[in-house]
Enzyme design. Structure first.
Site, PDB file in Angstrom:
ATOM      1  CE  LYS A 154      32.691  42.760  32.773  1.00  0.00           C
ATOM      2  NZ  LYS A 154      33.261  42.202  33.938  1.00  0.00           N
TER       3      LYS A 154
ATOM      4  CB  CYS B 107      66.537  10.366  31.404  1.00  0.00           C
ATOM      5  SG  CYS B 107      67.139  11.926  32.090  1.00  0.00           S
TER       6      CYS B 107
ATOM      7  CB  CYS C 185      69.675  11.667  36.485  1.00  0.00           C
ATOM      8  SG  CYS C 185      68.958  12.753  35.260  1.00  0.00           S
TER       9      CYS C 185
ATOM     10  CB  CYS D  77      71.152  10.163  32.945  1.00  0.00           C
ATOM     11  SG  CYS D  77      69.563   9.526  33.479  1.00  0.00           S
TER      12      CYS D  77
ATOM     13  CE  LYS E 186      33.026  38.424  30.171  1.00  0.00           C
ATOM     14  NZ  LYS E 186      33.443  38.189  31.536  1.00  0.00           N
TER      15      LYS E 186
ATOM     16  CE1 TYR F 209      31.904  49.330  39.329  1.00  0.00           C
ATOM     17  CE2 TYR F 209      34.196  48.850  38.788  1.00  0.00           C
ATOM     18  CZ  TYR F 209      32.978  48.452  39.288  1.00  0.00           C
ATOM     19  OH  TYR F 209      32.824  47.180  39.758  1.00  0.00           O
TER      20      TYR F 209
ATOM     21  CB  CYS G 221      64.709  10.563  34.962  1.00  0.00           C
ATOM     22  SG  CYS G 221      66.341   9.802  35.122  1.00  0.00           S
TER      23      CYS G 221
ATOM     24  CD  GLU H  77      32.912  53.730  33.630  1.00  0.00           C
ATOM     25  OE1 GLU H  77      33.178  52.829  34.454  1.00  0.00           O
ATOM     26  OE2 GLU H  77      31.994  54.537  33.780  1.00  0.00           O
TER      27      GLU H  77
ATOM     28  CG  ASP I  13      39.440  40.084  34.907  1.00  0.00           C
ATOM     29  OD1 ASP I  13      38.368  39.830  35.499  1.00  0.00           O
ATOM     30  OD2 ASP I  13      40.073  39.243  34.246  1.00  0.00           O
TER      31      ASP I  13
HETATM   32  S1  IVH Z   1      29.443  49.174  36.434  1.00  0.00           S
HETATM   33  C1  IVH Z   1      25.131  48.574  37.767  1.00  0.00           C
HETATM   34  N1  IVH Z   1      31.883  49.598  35.533  1.00  0.00           N
HETATM   35  O1  IVH Z   1      31.990  44.006  36.051  1.00  0.00           O
HETATM   36  C2  IVH Z   1      26.520  48.897  37.344  1.00  0.00           C
HETATM   37  N2  IVH Z   1      31.385  47.464  36.424  1.00  0.00           N
HETATM   38  O2  IVH Z   1      29.612  42.177  35.106  1.00  0.00           O
HETATM   39  C3  IVH Z   1      27.459  47.889  37.763  1.00  0.00           C
HETATM   40  N3  IVH Z   1      33.298  45.917  36.448  1.00  0.00           N
HETATM   41  O3  IVH Z   1      29.916  43.664  38.834  1.00  0.00           O
HETATM   42  C4  IVH Z   1      28.824  47.885  37.408  1.00  0.00           C
HETATM   43  N4  IVH Z   1      34.748  47.297  35.560  1.00  0.00           N
HETATM   44  O4  IVH Z   1      32.426  43.966  39.211  1.00  0.00           O
HETATM   45  C5  IVH Z   1      31.038  48.707  36.096  1.00  0.00           C
HETATM   46  N5  IVH Z   1      33.996  50.135  34.723  1.00  0.00           N
HETATM   47  C6  IVH Z   1      33.166  49.256  35.297  1.00  0.00           C
HETATM   48  C7  IVH Z   1      33.566  47.960  35.635  1.00  0.00           C
HETATM   49  C8  IVH Z   1      32.642  47.074  36.206  1.00  0.00           C
HETATM   50  C9  IVH Z   1      34.561  46.085  36.051  1.00  0.00           C
HETATM   51  C10 IVH Z   1      32.770  44.645  36.996  1.00  0.00           C
HETATM   52  C11 IVH Z   1      31.922  44.815  38.215  1.00  0.00           C
HETATM   53  C12 IVH Z   1      30.565  44.328  37.816  1.00  0.00           C
HETATM   54  C13 IVH Z   1      30.879  43.416  36.672  1.00  0.00           C
HETATM   55  C14 IVH Z   1      29.710  43.359  35.722  1.00  0.00           C
END
Ligand code: IVH
Length: 695
Positions: A115, A417, A441, A420, A323, A236, A435, A113, A117
């Site tokens: 991640k 400047c 100016c 000017c 990451k 999720y 300035c 999935e 932010d």
């Molecule tokens: S699963 C035990 N799925 O990333 C399972 N987390 O460092 C826990 N996050 O605390 C999380 N996208 O805040 C999961 N598709 C995703 C996610 C996700 C973002 C965040 C979440 C979690 C942190 C983990």
């Protein structure tokens, strides 16, 4: 309408609204117009006002906010909110896979999935109704932010279909789409610039990135503001007892059917190789998404295998986050140019050979100030690394030394400047050059006059920035007071050609009778703009709209303000050291004083309208000085301050030995409490204040 009919209509409207909400915000397939939707919501709100006893706790009217949470309740998570182990390295990801295989004795099926932010949230549903939404907090307990979460339109308040369990918790990530983030920051940027903050100060105050913005927003006290900020949420993970699925994949599919917003970009992969393909693909395509992602989450699909793998102290062994590294590209520095702001602050800008970065073309990067250039040891013609790291303005993180020409010279900061030619100054303890020629100016003059005529100031909209530029260039105006001396014959026939925004076409403005008449009547009309806006319009650094209002109410007229001492200014509400000093500085400059006097002579409003001066009710608090800090239950902070003033007391912003009382609510500033203790100033509660003031 009788109560019975109203009850039925409320139910029907609620059902319809939530249905269309889902179509719009989750399925992205709206079938009715925004107008029709708003009509229904308005009708519902109206009926609920008329029959408050019929308002349901899961009513979609809560989407617009209105609840103020003074203090968020702490809630212990039923299922601890763990974090994930994370890695930036492919090797470590392979090691994770090997560990998993060793324990389960098989090649696992993984779900990949994105991640997202943002900030994690756990939402509990009972009998299909949202009952609680809690932030991560420390993982063991978090804050109850239910009222705020209810304003997020993609999160169902009530589930309508499916065999959902009686009670379950769904976890997800609340995020702010990039477009909402940009919009909020754009508005804030323009406002701060108008208030006289320089780029560096503005950068400190703007929302840093969509993640911070989401985190800050979800903890706001006023859910109306939260509603206006367009947060969104992907779900999720589901926790509960006897859940009707055997693996994670099924749980996502089911959650979608129950009405939750599940990202469509998850992928099932047998073994780790497919995971790498997924990572490689999203490492590039993530920039096409309208929200930020910072990696990929890899989860073992099968629940029995998840159980077998178990947990370490901090995180599950069946999942890991990979990451993304911040993308960095190298490009050539073409030139360093310098911008002069309204306050004279100089901002160096790196002009770069255009380069693609995180989905956008980068041509310029801010260099902030001379220290930054020195720290980078930037040379002319250098190849520099540019990164975006979540922030909006790309930054230069380093120089590609291998590509530096041996004869290249270090970039030397300008001493004069660029507009000017006045020698620049650098104030003590400030990184920014200025300035000092604020009198002549050109960008400083134009900037100040543009601010003066802007909508929230004198609102002379018949005179835009371009016409201001024309009048300054023709030598007709050099400060705002000159506007009030303009005559028809000065303006008629003035012409100017300028390059349009596209940099190619030319635009022509020429002033004919009609526009001249409009300009002159706009200027005339501005004479009735109230004092507080005149004070904002003259553009004293750090004196924004709100501060101007407070100062105007506190000091009542310009004369008192011009002669106010630093100490007297510090006594005014919302005024701290920076603003007080800026005020004193401004009026100690004879040229500024003269300009204000000219404006006064021109007939502008220089004192509060008698009618709007606050009514004094009693002098019970005469001679007493109060500092008000924190959040209260019976009054807002402003109401308390008004009460004090209406009863003859004074309100100050900082605790000194002269303070009579510190009225402290919840979350009042620790430094104020400390200072009060040091100075022996009594700290009182809201109720004690009511007694003292005999209200
Ligand atoms: S699963 C035990 N799925 O990333 C399972 N987390 O460092 C826990 N996050 O605390 C999380 N996208 O805040 C999961 N598709 C995703 C996610 C996700 C973002 C965040 C979440 C979690 C942190 C983990």
């Amino acid at each position: 309408m009788d109560q019975n009919t109203a009850s039925q209509r409320i139910q029907e409207l609620s059902r319809q609204i939530e249905h269309h909400n889902h179509l719009y915000y989750v399925a992205a397939k709206p079938v009715i117009s925004d107008y029709e939707f708003d009509q229904m919501l308005e009708e519902l709100i109206r009926l609920e006002k008329q029959f408050p006893e019929l308002k349901q706790p899961d009513s979609p009217s809560q989407r617009v906010g209105g609840t103020i949470t003074k203090e968020f309740q702490t809630v212990v998570h039923k299922y601890p909110m763990l974090s994930l182990g994370n890695t930036y390295s492919e090797t470590e990801l392979r090691e994770f896979d090997e560990r998993v295989q060793k324990i389960i004795g098989d090649v696992p099926e993984y779900i990949c999935e994105l991640k997202f932010d943002g900030v994690a949230i756990g939402i509990t549903y009972e009998k299909g109704v949202m009952v609680r939404a809690v932030t991560r907090g420390d993982g063991v307990q978090g804050d109850d932010v239910t009222a705020n979460v209810k304003t997020i339109r993609s999160i169902p308040l009530k589930l309508t279909s499916g065999n959902y369990p009686d009670s379950f918790e769904i976890r997800g990530e609340i995020f702010m789409p990039r477009s909402s983030f940009d919009k909020i920051n754009d508005t804030m940027y323009r406002q701060l610039q108008e208030d006289g903050y320089n780029d560096e100060e503005i950068a400190d105050r703007l929302l840093k990135n969509p993640r911070n913005a989401a985190a800050g927003t979800i903890k706001m006290q006023d859910s109306k503001v939260v509603a206006s900020r367009n947060l969104d949420c992907f779900l999720y993970f589901i926790y509960g007892e006897n859940l009707p699925f055997k693996n994670h994949y099924e749980s996502l599919k089911q959650a979608k059917e129950w009405g939750f917003k599940i990202s469509e970009f998850y992928l099932k992969s047998k073994g780790i190789n497919g995971v790498f393909d997924y990572i490689n693909e999203w490492n590039v395509h993530r920039f096409d998404l309208p929200y930020d992602t910072d990696g990929v989450v890899i989860k073992v699909n099968d629940f029995r295998q998840q159980q077998e793998l178990g947990f370490t102290a901090k995180s599950p062994r069946w999942a890991i986050a990979y990451k993304f590294k911040a993308e960095s590209v190298s490009t050539k520095l073409l030139e360093v140019t310098y911008q002069v702001g309204r306050t004279g602050a100089i901002t160096p800008v790196a002009n770069l050979e255009p380069v693609q970065l995180s989905g956008t073309t980068v041509r310029r990067a801010s260099l902030h100030n001379a220290d930054q250039i020195q720290k980078l040891d930037l040379h002319e013609g250098d190849y520099v690394f540019v990164e975006k790291g979540g922030e909006i303005i790309p930054k230069i993180t380093g120089v590609e030394l291998a590509k530096r020409h041996p004869d290249s010279k270090p970039v030397s900061y300008i001493t004069r400047c660029p507009e000017c030619n006045t020698e620049l100054i650098r104030k003590e303890n400030e990184a920014v050059h200025y300035c000092p020629n604020d009198i002549s100016c050109p960008p400083q003059i134009k900037g100040r006059i543009s601010h003066f005529i802007s909508r929230k100031a004198m609102n002379i909209d018949s005179l835009g920035d371009e016409k201001v530029e024309l009048l300054v260039d023709k030598g007709l105006i050099a400060d705002a007071s000159d506007l009030y001396r303009l005559k028809e014959e000065d303006l008629l026939g003035l012409e100017k050609e300028s390059i349009a925004e596209d940099g190619v076409k030319t635009k022509k403005i020429s002033l004919r009778e009609k526009s001249v008449a409009k300009i002159l009547s706009g200027i005339e009309a501005s004479k009735s703009i109230p004092f507080e806006r005149v004070l904002y319009a003259i553009g004293i650094r750090y004196v924004g709209e709100t501060v101007a209002k407070k100062l105007a109410h506190h000091f009542k007229d310009m004369d008192s303000l011009m002669t106010a001492s630093y100490e007297a200014l510090m006594e005014a509400p919302e005024v701290g050291d920076i603003i007080a000093r800026s005020m004193v500085d401004y009026f100690s400059n004879p040229a500024n004083k003269a300009q204000v006097l000219r404006l006064q002579a021109a007939g502008l409003q220089m004192k509060m309208d008698e009618k709007s001066l606050k009514k004094v009710i009693s002098d019970r608090l005469k001679g007493l000085s109060f500092v008000v800090s924190g959040v209260f239950t019976k009054f807002t902070r402003d109401e308390l301050k008004n009460l004090i003033e209406q009863h003859g007391g004074k309100v100050a912003s900082g605790v000194t030995s002269k303070t009579s009382y510190l009225v402290a609510g919840d979350e009042s500033g620790p430094s104020k409490l400390e200072k009060a203790r040091e100075q022996g100033v009594p700290v009182i509660t809201e109720d004690e204040f009511i007694k003292i003031a005999s209200l």
